[in-house]
Write an enzyme that holds these catalytic residues in place. Sequence first.
Site, short mmCIF file in Angstrom:
data_model
loop_
_atom_site.label_atom_id
_atom_site.label_comp_id
_atom_site.label_asym_id
_atom_site.label_seq_id
_atom_site.Cartn_x
_atom_site.Cartn_y
_atom_site.Cartn_z
N ASP A 98 -22.58 -37.48 -23.25
CA ASP A 98 -22.60 -36.33 -22.57
C ASP A 98 -23.82 -35.30 -23.39
O ASP A 98 -23.91 -35.34 -24.54
CB ASP A 98 -21.10 -35.65 -22.93
CG ASP A 98 -20.67 -34.49 -22.05
OD1 ASP A 98 -21.66 -33.73 -21.80
OD2 ASP A 98 -19.41 -34.49 -21.78
N ASP A 198 -24.26 -31.74 -19.15
CA ASP A 198 -23.47 -30.43 -19.22
C ASP A 198 -24.15 -29.24 -18.31
O ASP A 198 -25.31 -28.74 -18.87
CB ASP A 198 -23.14 -30.22 -20.59
CG ASP A 198 -21.86 -28.96 -20.76
OD1 ASP A 198 -20.90 -29.47 -20.32
OD2 ASP A 198 -22.27 -28.02 -21.45
N GLU A 251 -23.64 -31.96 -14.27
CA GLU A 251 -22.36 -30.98 -13.77
C GLU A 251 -23.09 -29.72 -13.30
O GLU A 251 -23.62 -29.15 -13.96
CB GLU A 251 -21.72 -30.58 -15.08
CG GLU A 251 -20.31 -29.66 -14.81
CD GLU A 251 -19.92 -28.96 -15.92
OE1 GLU A 251 -18.54 -28.65 -15.93
OE2 GLU A 251 -20.75 -28.65 -16.85
N HIS A 320 -11.94 -33.10 -18.31
CA HIS A 320 -11.26 -32.35 -19.65
C HIS A 320 -10.95 -30.81 -19.27
O HIS A 320 -10.64 -30.16 -20.37
CB HIS A 320 -12.16 -32.70 -20.83
CG HIS A 320 -13.57 -32.23 -20.62
ND1 HIS A 320 -14.52 -32.61 -19.46
CD2 HIS A 320 -14.21 -31.30 -21.24
CE1 HIS A 320 -15.58 -32.02 -19.86
NE2 HIS A 320 -15.45 -31.00 -20.76
N ASP A 321 -11.69 -30.24 -18.24
CA ASP A 321 -11.68 -28.88 -18.22
C ASP A 321 -10.58 -28.47 -17.03
O ASP A 321 -10.42 -27.20 -16.67
CB ASP A 321 -12.97 -28.41 -17.55
CG ASP A 321 -14.18 -28.45 -18.58
OD1 ASP A 321 -13.82 -28.52 -19.95
OD2 ASP A 321 -15.33 -28.33 -18.22
O1 ISL Z 1 -13.82 -25.11 -17.80
C1 ISL Z 1 -14.24 -24.08 -16.91
C2 ISL Z 1 -13.40 -23.19 -16.40
O2 ISL Z 1 -12.17 -23.24 -16.99
C3 ISL Z 1 -15.51 -24.28 -16.55
O3 ISL Z 1 -16.23 -22.91 -16.06
C4 ISL Z 1 -16.58 -24.69 -17.63
O4 ISL Z 1 -16.78 -23.83 -18.36
C5 ISL Z 1 -18.03 -25.16 -16.90
O5 ISL Z 1 -17.61 -25.90 -15.70
C6 ISL Z 1 -18.81 -25.82 -17.80
O6 ISL Z 1 -18.15 -26.68 -18.60
C7 ISL Z 1 -18.82 -27.45 -19.55
O7 ISL Z 1 -19.48 -26.56 -20.31
C8 ISL Z 1 -18.68 -25.90 -21.31
C9 ISL Z 1 -17.77 -26.74 -21.77
O8 ISL Z 1 -16.79 -25.75 -22.28
C10 ISL Z 1 -16.85 -27.53 -21.07
O9 ISL Z 1 -15.94 -28.26 -21.53
C11 ISL Z 1 -17.85 -28.48 -20.28
O10 ISL Z 1 -17.26 -29.23 -19.35
C12 ISL Z 1 -19.80 -25.48 -22.39
O11 ISL Z 1 -20.42 -26.46 -22.87
#
Ligand code: ISL
Length: 547
Positions: A98, A198, A251, A320-321
Amino acid sequence: MQEDWWKGKVIYQIYPRSFCDSNGDGIGDLRGIIRKLDYLKELGVDLLWISPLYASPNYDNGYDISDYYAIHPDFGTMEDFDRLVAEAKKWGLGILMDLVINHTSTAHPWFQKSIRKEEPYTDFYIWRPGRGKKKPNNWTGFFGGDTWEYVPERGEYYLHLFAKEQADLNFRNPRVIEAVEKVMDFWLAKGVMGFRCDVINIIHKDSLENGRFRPVLRGSEYYLSRPGLHSLLKRFHRNVWEKYRAFTVGETVFVSPEEAKKLTDPKRGELTAVFAFAHMETDCFGVKWFPRPFSPARFFKVLAKWQEALPWNTVYFENHDQPRSLSRFGDADRYPRESGKALALLLLSLRGTPFIYQGQELGMTNFDFTAMDQVEDVESHQIWGIVEKFHLPKRLYWKVMRAKSRDNARTPMQWTGEAGGGFSTGRPWLGMNHNHVERNADKEGQDPRSLLNFYRRLLAFHRSSPALREGTFEELYRKGSVWAFARRSPEGERLRFVINLSKTAKKSPITGTCLFSSYEETELGATLRPYEAALLGEESKSGKEEA
Ligand code: ISL
Ligand code: CA
């Protein structure tokens, strides 16, 4: 190695804190992952994307990195990591790291030196003076609320689009670009196969002007997929990724099909693939904190649009989100098996790279937490803070929190029915879902009709089927909760897929012999039962089709 070696491969996402704990401290770790490589091989996946393993103060569970060159001690050592890469290779499994480069932890030495204006770090981050008593601009962040934090020592504010412990790097500084290229090179040279990047489409900020009014993410018109992003990605590709033939999945938040197409066009040389969010936003109004009921019709419409718009997609229903797909798109209470299998079939029948999130193959469901103090996630707490501050209706938002908190996906993996779920001999860092007693890898492994064994058979078939791996997508029928499409390989193998993603029986637009069925049937007749999905072989010459 062929340029598109990754085509047809299936990816499994590991959230390392919650996967397998080898030393009883309640936190998953690298040795735990190594222990489970046989399980992953038997499941039938090809690549493992592991959420951040780097040193981090864990405000956002590793998405706030304080050292890109070190493994977090909770997870083990660099030797453990090297062993993981080597052992995985023996099983024919590749590792994806990641890559979190939009921001670092404020504990990162780069940031600490930036505060003190130690060169070359002075402009590593986005620092601005305030406007009188006001913050440098009116932007709002991803976790709700502010995006600027004042540091008295430097007398300026820094930008943070996520938590205040996550400071955005300044990609207008060539030194920053070089520094992250070195990071990528370091991990690729270790033998990882690529990266999940990310929030990659927000790293380039066009300007820091005030954003126009919008209910969420004010200011995002200045950083979502801006032209400067494409130049950065081309450069990363040319300087680093290309020489390793790295697989890079970005992402990409709020991305349009047109942008996604540009980002993944092999002729432009940017990313391999992207995660789009549109299908994950069909049960809310724009953002998940404004939910609306799940509509299979909307879900299929968006998926169909993306299947047709992009030469190659990623296909995912969980990460995981996100909440668990069985709780969200299926029926976890009345039809757990049928809807779990229907979603598995859909996931692996669409065109693109499929991603399975740990526990999805077991039918893990949303976290059954009963109070905020059982929740760890920084986003959930930030949102709950807003609910309390503005006296929003708590009963209503509690329901939303239960349905949408990111911790729904982060409960420990359910390996066995014992206390600790076979995940840990100690006390897990986050609550185990109580249904682990019934639903776990151990039990499902022994049941030929379980979801786990369904995934195993389906993945074996996927590997052997050019139509599923690379075939074209052709929509056959779409109405309400029923969707049917075909996949055809260049050699002419043609498979048909149909799904009824609802609790009520529907008429089926296609019939035939099942290769796979969410009811484990051999023939699909005129009626689709609740959550019935099937993958059918070629239609017989005599059989007529309505679609
Ligand atoms: O999780 C979200 C909404 O609940 C998304 O808005 C998320 O913050 C967005 O997709 C970005 O996610 C990624 O970057 C974030 C991290 O918290 C997430 O876990 C990651 O997948 C910041 O690094
Ligand atoms: Ca551990």
